[in-house]
Design an enzyme around this catalytic site. Structure first.
Site, PDB file in Angstrom:
ATOM      1  N   GLY A  15       0.831  -1.051  -0.209  1.00  0.00           N
ATOM      2  CA  GLY A  15      -0.065  -0.412  -0.133  1.00  0.00           C
ATOM      3  C   GLY A  15       1.122   1.726  -0.164  1.00  0.00           C
ATOM      4  CG  ASP A  73       8.590   3.980  11.110  1.00  0.00           C
ATOM      5  OD1 ASP A  73       8.547   3.217  10.856  1.00  0.00           O
ATOM      6  OD2 ASP A  73       8.816   4.571  12.099  1.00  0.00           O
ATOM      7  CB  SER A  74       4.127   6.693   8.310  1.00  0.00           C
ATOM      8  OG  SER A  74       4.031   5.188   7.301  1.00  0.00           O
ATOM      9  CG  PHE A 154      -2.011   1.860   4.173  1.00  0.00           C
ATOM     10  CD1 PHE A 154      -1.926   2.480   2.441  1.00  0.00           C
ATOM     11  CD2 PHE A 154      -1.260   1.160   4.614  1.00  0.00           C
ATOM     12  CE1 PHE A 154      -1.032   3.472   3.020  1.00  0.00           C
ATOM     13  CE2 PHE A 154      -0.171   1.792   5.230  1.00  0.00           C
ATOM     14  CZ  PHE A 154      -0.122   3.497   3.906  1.00  0.00           C
ATOM     15  CE1 TYR A 156      -4.648   1.644  13.233  1.00  0.00           C
ATOM     16  CE2 TYR A 156      -2.720   2.154  12.661  1.00  0.00           C
ATOM     17  CZ  TYR A 156      -3.255   1.469  13.503  1.00  0.00           C
ATOM     18  OH  TYR A 156      -2.455   0.565  14.693  1.00  0.00           O
ATOM     19  CG  ASP A 157      -5.841   4.977   4.720  1.00  0.00           C
ATOM     20  OD1 ASP A 157      -5.091   6.124   5.347  1.00  0.00           O
ATOM     21  OD2 ASP A 157      -5.481   5.340   3.252  1.00  0.00           O
ATOM     22  NE  ARG A 183       3.354   6.511   3.226  1.00  0.00           N
ATOM     23  CZ  ARG A 183       2.611   6.566   3.697  1.00  0.00           C
ATOM     24  NH1 ARG A 183       1.074   6.776   3.117  1.00  0.00           N
ATOM     25  NH2 ARG A 183       2.179   6.491   5.039  1.00  0.00           N
TER      26      ARG A 183
HETATM   27  P1  IMP Z   1       5.960   1.582   8.948  1.00  0.00           P
HETATM   28  O1  IMP Z   1       5.819   2.611   8.810  1.00  0.00           O
HETATM   29  O2  IMP Z   1       5.869   0.371   8.048  1.00  0.00           O
HETATM   30  O3  IMP Z   1       6.388   0.734  10.608  1.00  0.00           O
HETATM   31  O4  IMP Z   1       3.887   1.554   9.486  1.00  0.00           O
HETATM   32  C1  IMP Z   1       3.032   2.654  10.083  1.00  0.00           C
HETATM   33  C2  IMP Z   1       1.782   1.822  10.129  1.00  0.00           C
HETATM   34  O5  IMP Z   1       0.814   3.286  10.017  1.00  0.00           O
HETATM   35  C3  IMP Z   1       1.215   0.907   8.669  1.00  0.00           C
HETATM   36  O6  IMP Z   1       1.131  -0.118   9.118  1.00  0.00           O
HETATM   37  C4  IMP Z   1      -0.661   1.470   8.864  1.00  0.00           C
HETATM   38  O7  IMP Z   1      -0.670   0.813  10.271  1.00  0.00           O
HETATM   39  C5  IMP Z   1      -0.313   3.130   9.998  1.00  0.00           C
HETATM   40  N1  IMP Z   1       0.071   3.753   8.764  1.00  0.00           N
HETATM   41  C6  IMP Z   1       1.121   4.673   8.091  1.00  0.00           C
HETATM   42  N2  IMP Z   1      -0.117   5.342   6.971  1.00  0.00           N
HETATM   43  C7  IMP Z   1      -0.768   5.772   6.895  1.00  0.00           C
HETATM   44  C8  IMP Z   1      -1.622   5.868   5.943  1.00  0.00           C
HETATM   45  O8  IMP Z   1      -1.548   6.531   5.064  1.00  0.00           O
HETATM   46  N3  IMP Z   1      -3.131   5.235   6.094  1.00  0.00           N
HETATM   47  C9  IMP Z   1      -3.440   4.318   7.173  1.00  0.00           C
HETATM   48  N4  IMP Z   1      -2.543   4.360   7.695  1.00  0.00           N
HETATM   49  C10 IMP Z   1      -1.261   4.354   7.420  1.00  0.00           C
END
Ligand code: IMP
Length: 208
Positions: A15, A73-74, A154, A156-157, A183
């Site tokens: 995603g 990382d998000s 994807f 928590y959207d 992002r």
């Molecule tokens: P990581 O950056 O791969 O450690 O994971 C970040 C997690 O935060 C993702 O698996 C989602 O659960 C959540 N996340 C980050 N960005 C988004 C987004 O744009 N929409 C929804 N969930 C997000």
């Protein structure tokens, strides 16, 4: 001869990788994904900040492949939950449904002010030696819904309500979400850095 201006997206989340590739369209770089490097294993996210984790992922991928890499990382931050799920956004459950259920359980019966939340995204660029060459951050504010809405996006959207659109992120098109998302903001800053020609020169250096 291969194009020296290649960029590898250091993400195994399809995603996210899709959103990043779409946001980098039109740049003078050849964007590739980890699908082209099946042997590369991303490290455990042991950092204490989003920036540290993004740097860890990008540097690991650069060192393993000898390529310039871009990692993000998000996560979702809910101040009323002391910042949770935050750095652990991906890890509170195995699936997107599980993660949403985890969140909604903790948000049950909470009044509007406690439903405020924001997404953060930190993007890090590393050179083929794994040295950090740039860090960009984006953030978007919203509110946690009482039940999921929409089927797009994807993570928590479906429970992230974006006030000025009057819809959840999962009810917005990919373009609408990218125009305002954490992002999208971080990657637009990255694009601006490239357009300012700071990074094409760095990327070209790879082929020298
Ligand atoms: P990581 O950056 O791969 O450690 O994971 C970040 C997690 O935060 C993702 O698996 C989602 O659960 C959540 N996340 C980050 N960005 C988004 C987004 O744009 N929409 C929804 N969930 C997000």
């Amino acid at each position: 001869m291969t194009d020296p201006r290649r960029l590898l997206i250091a993400s195994q989340n399809p995603g996210k990788a899709r959103e990043i590739a779409a946001l980098l369209k039109g740049l003078p770089v050849q964007v590739r994904s980890l699908a082209d490097f099946p042997g590369v294993v991303l490290p455990e996210e042991t950092g204490e900040t989003f920036a540290a984790n993004a740097a860890l992922k990008a540097a690991t991928v650069s060192r393993a492949t000898g390529e310039w890499a871009l990692a993000d990382d998000s996560g979702l931050v809910v101040p009323a939950l002391e910042g949770a799920p935050g750095l652990h956004s991906a890890r509170v459950a195995e699936t997107d449904e599980g993660r949403i259920a985890w969140l909604l359980e903790r948000m049950a019966d909470r009044p509007a002010p406690e439903r405020e939340a924001y997404f953060v995204c930190v993007v890090v660029l590393t050179d083929p030696e794994g040295k950090v060459r740039g860090t960009w951050e984006g953030r978007v504010e919203g509110r946690i819904l009482e039940a999921p809405r929409g089927a797009g996006g994807f993570g928590y959207d479906p429970v992230f309500f974006y006030e000025s659109a009057g819809r959840s992120f999962a009810e917005m098109t990919r373009e609408e979400k990218a125009a305002v998302s954490h992002r999208g903001q971080a990657l637009r800053q990255f694009r601006a850095a490239l357009s300012a020609r700071a990074f094409p020169q760095l990327l070209e250096a790879q082929g020298a």
